[in-house]
Design a protein around this motif. Structure first.
Motif, PDB file in Angstrom:
ATOM      1  N   THR A 245      12.306  16.706  -9.362  1.00 49.72           N
ATOM      2  CA  THR A 245      11.549  17.606 -10.216  1.00 49.72           C
ATOM      3  C   THR A 245      10.064  17.430 -10.308  1.00 49.72           C
ATOM      4  O   THR A 245       9.412  18.577 -10.490  1.00 49.72           O
ATOM      5  N   GLU A 246       9.903  15.999 -10.393  1.00 43.56           N
ATOM      6  CA  GLU A 246       8.153  15.765 -10.412  1.00 43.56           C
ATOM      7  C   GLU A 246       7.432  16.448  -9.108  1.00 43.56           C
ATOM      8  O   GLU A 246       6.497  16.757  -9.423  1.00 43.56           O
TER       9      GLU A 246
ATOM     10  N   LYS B 217       0.753  -1.297  -0.075  1.00 46.02           N
ATOM     11  CA  LYS B 217      -0.052  -0.074   0.048  1.00 46.02           C
ATOM     12  C   LYS B 217       0.927   1.105   0.029  1.00 46.02           C
ATOM     13  O   LYS B 217       0.418   2.383   0.082  1.00 46.02           O
ATOM     14  N   ILE B 218       2.191   1.217  -0.005  1.00 48.91           N
ATOM     15  CA  ILE B 218       3.075   2.356   0.028  1.00 48.91           C
ATOM     16  C   ILE B 218       2.682   2.951  -1.189  1.00 48.91           C
ATOM     17  O   ILE B 218       2.963   2.596  -2.399  1.00 48.91           O
ATOM     18  N   GLY B 219       2.475   4.350  -1.465  1.00 51.07           N
ATOM     19  CA  GLY B 219       2.327   5.188  -2.505  1.00 51.07           C
ATOM     20  C   GLY B 219       3.621   5.486  -3.466  1.00 51.07           C
ATOM     21  O   GLY B 219       4.700   5.326  -2.921  1.00 51.07           O
ATOM     22  N   ALA B 220       3.559   5.840  -4.573  1.00 50.54           N
ATOM     23  CA  ALA B 220       4.669   5.835  -5.399  1.00 50.54           C
ATOM     24  C   ALA B 220       5.423   7.189  -5.059  1.00 50.54           C
ATOM     25  O   ALA B 220       4.671   8.228  -4.449  1.00 50.54           O
ATOM     26  N   ILE B 221       6.817   7.342  -5.052  1.00 49.61           N
ATOM     27  CA  ILE B 221       7.578   8.252  -4.514  1.00 49.61           C
ATOM     28  C   ILE B 221       8.024   8.977  -5.799  1.00 49.61           C
ATOM     29  O   ILE B 221       8.694   8.361  -6.634  1.00 49.61           O
ATOM     30  N   PRO B 222       7.706  10.337  -6.053  1.00 50.23           N
ATOM     31  CA  PRO B 222       8.085  11.140  -7.308  1.00 50.23           C
ATOM     32  C   PRO B 222       9.388  11.509  -7.274  1.00 50.23           C
ATOM     33  O   PRO B 222       9.883  11.689  -6.034  1.00 50.23           O
TER      34      PRO B 222
ATOM     35  N   THR C  81      12.549  22.919 -21.898  1.00 51.51           N
ATOM     36  CA  THR C  81      11.384  23.611 -22.238  1.00 51.51           C
ATOM     37  C   THR C  81      10.388  23.866 -21.011  1.00 51.51           C
ATOM     38  O   THR C  81       9.320  23.907 -21.025  1.00 51.51           O
ATOM     39  N   ASN C  82      10.927  23.501 -19.946  1.00 55.03           N
ATOM     40  CA  ASN C  82       9.961  23.631 -18.651  1.00 55.03           C
ATOM     41  C   ASN C  82      10.157  24.772 -17.996  1.00 55.03           C
ATOM     42  O   ASN C  82      10.403  24.631 -16.729  1.00 55.03           O
ATOM     43  N   LYS C  83       9.927  25.739 -18.730  1.00 53.09           N
ATOM     44  CA  LYS C  83      10.017  27.007 -18.001  1.00 53.09           C
ATOM     45  C   LYS C  83       8.597  27.529 -17.440  1.00 53.09           C
ATOM     46  O   LYS C  83       7.718  26.944 -18.010  1.00 53.09           O
ATOM     47  N   ARG C  84       8.476  28.124 -16.617  1.00 60.87           N
ATOM     48  CA  ARG C  84       7.474  28.422 -15.693  1.00 60.87           C
ATOM     49  C   ARG C  84       7.154  29.871 -15.774  1.00 60.87           C
ATOM     50  O   ARG C  84       8.011  30.856 -15.521  1.00 60.87           O
TER      51      ARG C  84
ATOM     52  N   VAL D  10      15.024  23.340  -1.481  1.00 64.27           N
ATOM     53  CA  VAL D  10      14.804  22.363  -0.451  1.00 64.27           C
ATOM     54  C   VAL D  10      14.485  21.149  -0.947  1.00 64.27           C
ATOM     55  O   VAL D  10      15.132  19.867  -0.690  1.00 64.27           O
ATOM     56  N   LEU D  11      13.501  21.055  -1.734  1.00 66.53           N
ATOM     57  CA  LEU D  11      12.838  19.800  -2.505  1.00 66.53           C
ATOM     58  C   LEU D  11      14.083  19.140  -3.403  1.00 66.53           C
ATOM     59  O   LEU D  11      14.270  18.114  -3.479  1.00 66.53           O
ATOM     60  N   LYS D  12      14.558  19.938  -4.223  1.00 66.98           N
ATOM     61  CA  LYS D  12      15.488  19.531  -5.213  1.00 66.98           C
ATOM     62  C   LYS D  12      16.927  18.755  -4.471  1.00 66.98           C
ATOM     63  O   LYS D  12      17.463  18.118  -5.164  1.00 66.98           O
ATOM     64  N   ARG D  13      17.331  19.154  -3.328  1.00 68.88           N
ATOM     65  CA  ARG D  13      18.304  18.883  -2.620  1.00 68.88           C
ATOM     66  C   ARG D  13      17.953  17.393  -2.069  1.00 68.88           C
ATOM     67  O   ARG D  13      18.776  16.489  -1.742  1.00 68.88           O
ATOM     68  N   GLN D  14      16.736  16.949  -2.229  1.00 69.68           N
ATOM     69  CA  GLN D  14      16.519  15.753  -1.636  1.00 69.68           C
ATOM     70  C   GLN D  14      16.223  14.672  -2.826  1.00 69.68           C
ATOM     71  O   GLN D  14      15.549  13.609  -2.974  1.00 69.68           O
ATOM     72  N   LYS D  15      16.982  15.060  -3.956  1.00 73.32           N
ATOM     73  CA  LYS D  15      16.875  14.253  -5.209  1.00 73.32           C
ATOM     74  C   LYS D  15      17.379  12.537  -4.906  1.00 73.32           C
ATOM     75  O   LYS D  15      16.721  11.464  -5.209  1.00 73.32           O
ATOM     76  N   ALA D  16      18.539  12.439  -4.231  1.00 76.64           N
ATOM     77  CA  ALA D  16      19.000  11.134  -3.814  1.00 76.64           C
ATOM     78  C   ALA D  16      18.171  10.344  -2.999  1.00 76.64           C
ATOM     79  O   ALA D  16      17.757   9.179  -3.169  1.00 76.64           O
ATOM     80  N   SER D  17      17.560  11.122  -1.808  1.00 76.97           N
ATOM     81  CA  SER D  17      16.751  10.331  -0.876  1.00 76.97           C
ATOM     82  C   SER D  17      15.392   9.879  -1.747  1.00 76.97           C
ATOM     83  O   SER D  17      14.979   8.802  -1.463  1.00 76.97           O
ATOM     84  N   LEU D  18      15.095  10.851  -2.526  1.00 79.49           N
ATOM     85  CA  LEU D  18      13.680  10.415  -2.917  1.00 79.49           C
ATOM     86  C   LEU D  18      13.895   9.213  -3.856  1.00 79.49           C
ATOM     87  O   LEU D  18      13.008   8.395  -3.983  1.00 79.49           O
TER      88      LEU D  18
END
Length: 713
Positions: A16-17, A8-13, A710-713, A140-148
């Motif tokens: 970047t996602e 039941k563990i949900g997917a981990i994005p 092309t992922n400009k915001r 802060v989220l981008k720095r967790q790339k390896a852990s995710l």
């Protein structure tokens, strides 16, 4: 049921996602437009809401990750050691700790930036603070790339682990590779484990289930274990060691005495001795496999004594032989293992502390004899008489189709008494014509599909002799030949005459009094009036349903064009009211008088307008600007249109002084306030709704995609 459901563990994005998910949700769920009229308090709350919503979204996502993954200190030791073996406990805890730290950092960033936005003095400063807050959170989220990424791989592997219950009844198989563990599991369970003639076909734990004594049993197949030190064992072997160490089960240690597995009996005995501490407090069975190739009785004496010494030295250990190919001893091994485990579970529960509270609630009763009288079985006399009667009594043939053994003169008796089978003299047949079952008759007459029982015996007819006659043509369950009436034509003609008479009487009743004194012409006139009333009623219903605008009374009924003269035209009035028999001369005279008075008033109004126009033409426009002259002309033309319009649906505008106001400015303010007071909220779009349509940026969606992103915001 398993203690922890790892599926039941949900997917981990990925990092970047996750950033895209958070920012897209913020853009979609919060207001997006700041209008020029907003006050500074509203602008501050606008951007504070965006920061707070982004922080809540990130916190919800990270909290869900932390709660979905099991805490190794809270789950069963078997799962904890299995996770340590497969994923490294330290790395696993470090990744979850970094996610928890990121959540705390995001909360503190949002709290500090909201405090700063609260004191922002302009739209630009509030917007810059919001942008800085969202940027710091995303960093802060981008720095967790390896852990995710690590947690996603762990989740994928955990979802493939078998769902087993460490506390249920369990049979555990262990031993060297290729000794027959998986084949035995396929025999006793519904599992389908891959079996190949080489070592380490099974690389992980496999779980199957079987039934024994109306109970569900869990069977675990472990990978092969090699005989070397614990530090040298790999991850595949450590899974079997973990299961042996933590599961309360009945252990089956498989040995291949034919030595086709590639290991000698000495090596298998050495492995048994090295893992013997793991067998403590467990029911153990040493299973001698492949006796179809090498029987146990013909085994060399020294090897046989070596195996027997192992069994004697181990506690709660027994020796059994079996073969997966010939299936000899398979069910016995299963039954013995299950019985030993059941007995040990019962002993452990009896020896526990809970048995005392249970025994206090149990009462055992031993029945004693009431007296010394011996009571035998009682059989009624009628049953004994029937049993001791004449066995050669003939039985009735009613209800049975003729068979090839019946004589030509044998026909079933048609009397009702034959069904009771009490009058034997009325039944014809041979002495051996006894009652036969439907199955016997079927096989005597050709078998299934050829013979069918005769159900005519069940027919309930007036004369029993009719039961076996040919069935005539029937309709609605009745015989047609028995219900033909020769006078049917005459009766039908009488019915038609009676129906015609009833119809005439109904029509006369609809006309009114049945004994009316009206002649034919008067009745025809009355009928025409009724038809006309019906037509008017229908036209009124149709006109009510039409969605037409309501015309003012001043123009209602007037001439519209040459095709529609209107309801007030003289000819139309004569035609309509004359049909009703009304004298229209007086009506027309009143209309002429009213028309003359209206024309006179209209002529006077027209003369007054001409005088006003002449006066306006004489108005001196010298010294006026062009804009003022145009405005004056426009007001004159509009006033002419209003005066000439006969279809006005609104009242004539009055001067401000006539309605209690000072001037035109006061009238405009009053009109604005009245309009604001009449406004009612209808659930329409508000400031939080996205009004801008999605526009695709041309330079991002055309041409060839080369270097860059092309992922400009």
């Amino acid at each position: 049921m398993p203690v922890y459901n790892l599926k039941k563990i949900g997917a981990i994005p990925s990092a970047t996602e996750l950033v895209d998910i958070v920012l897209t949700r913020t853009q979609r769920r919060t207001p997006t437009v700041v209008h020029p009229g907003y006050k500074i308090n509203r602008i501050r709350s606008f951007y504070m809401r965006k920061i707070k919503f982004t922080q809540q979204t990130i916190s919800e996502r990270l909290t869900k990750m932390l709660t979905d993954f099991p805490r190794l200190s809270d789950i069963h030791p078997f799962y904890a050691d299995l996770c340590n073996t497969l994923y490294d406990r330290d790395h696993y805890k470090l990744a979850l700790g970094q996610i928890n730290t990121a959540r705390s950092l995001v909360d503190s960033i949002a709290r500090d930036m909201i405090r700063m936005v609260k004191y922002g003095d302009s739209l630009y400063r509030c917007k810059c603070l919001k942008r800085a807050a969202l940027g710091r959170m995303c960093t802060v989220l981008k720095r967790q790339k390896a852990s995710l990424a690590y947690l996603e791989e762990v989740r994928k592997h955990m979802s493939r682990l078998p769902s087993l219950d460490p506390n249920t009844r369990t049979l555990l198989m262990c031993g060297l590779p290729n000794v027959g563990k998986s084949s035995f599991m396929n025999k006793i369970t519904r599992a389908n484990v891959d079996v190949q003639p080489y070592a380490f076909t099974t690389k992980s734990l496999f779980v199957g289930h079987c039934d024994y004594r109306y109970l569900r049993w869990q069977v675990i197949d472990t990978p092969g274990i090699l005989d070397h030190s614990l530090e040298e064992r790999n991850t595949i072997e450590m899974q079997a060691i973990t299961a042996l160490a933590h599961l309360t089960c009945s252990v089956l240690y498989f040995m291949d005495i034919s030595e086709q597995c590639g290991y000698t009996i000495e090596q298998q005995c050495s492995l048994f001795k090295s893992i013997k501490p793991l067998f403590s407090n467990k029911e153990l069975i040493v299973v001698i496999n492949k006796i179809d190739i090498q029987p146990w009785d013909t085994l060399e004496a020294d090897k046989k004594s070596m195996v027997e010494d192992l069994v004697k030295d181990a506690a709660n250990c027994s020796l059994m032989t079996m073969s997966n190919i010939s299936e000899e001893g398979v069910s016995e091994v299963k039954a013995s293992a299950c019985d030993k485990l059941l007995a040990s579970r019962v002993e452990s529960r009896i020896g526990g502390k809970k048995i005392e509270s249970v025994m206090n609630r149990l009462q055992v009763f031993h029945p004693t004899a009431r007296d010394t009288i011996e009571r035998d079985v009682c059989i009624p006399d009628t049953v004994k008489a029937e049993k001791d009667g004449d066995d050669t009594k003939k039985k009735s043939r009613i209800g049975y189709a003729p068979t090839k053994d019946d004589g030509d003169d044998e026909t079933p008796d048609a009397s009702d008494d034959d069904e009771r089978m009490e009058q034997d003299d009325d039944v014809e047949g041979d002495d051996d014509d006894e009652k036969k079952t439907a199955r016997e008759l079927m096989w005597e007459n050709g078998g299934p599909g050829v013979w069918a029982p005769d159900y005519r015996k069940d027919y309930d007819l007036k004369d029993p002799e009719w039961r076996f006659d040919a069935i005539p043509q029937i309709l609605d369950g009745k015989n047609i030949q028995d219900y033909i009436d020769p006078d049917i034509e005459a009766k039908l003609l009488n019915l038609e005459r009676e129906e015609e008479q009833l119809t005439q009487e109904a029509e006369a009743a609809a006309m009114g009094d049945e004994e009316s004194d009206l002649d034919e012409e008067e009745e025809a006139a009355v009928e025409a009036i009724r038809e006309r009333k019906t037509q008017f009623r229908m036209m009124s219903r149709v006109n009510r349903n039409e969605n037409n605008p309501i015309m003012p009374r001043s123009v209602r009924g007037r001439v519209k064009d040459k095709h529609d003269r209107g309801a007030l035209d003289e000819e139309e009035i004569r035609k309509k009211m004359g049909g009703y028999g009304v004298d229209v001369e007086a009506m027309l005279e009143r209309g002429r008088k009213r028309g003359r008075s209206v024309d006179a008033r209209r002529n006077r109004r027209r003369e007054g307008q001409e005088n006003v126009e002449m006066a306006e033409d004489d108005t001196n426009t010298d010294g006026m600007s062009k804009g003022k002259v145009k405005k004056l002309k426009r007001e004159r033309s509009e006033s002419k249109k209003r005066e000439s319009s006969l279809a006005r649906s609104h009242s004539r505008p009055r001067e401000p002084s006539q309605i209690g106001l000072k001037d035109e400015a006061a009238a405009r303010i009053a009109k604005k306030l009245d309009k604001a007071g009449r406004t009612v909220w209808e659930g329409l779009s508000g400031e939080g709704d996205q009004r801008k349509s999605v526009h695709l940026v041309k330079w991002m969606n055309t041409g060839k995609k080369r270097m860059g992103t092309t992922n400009k915001r």
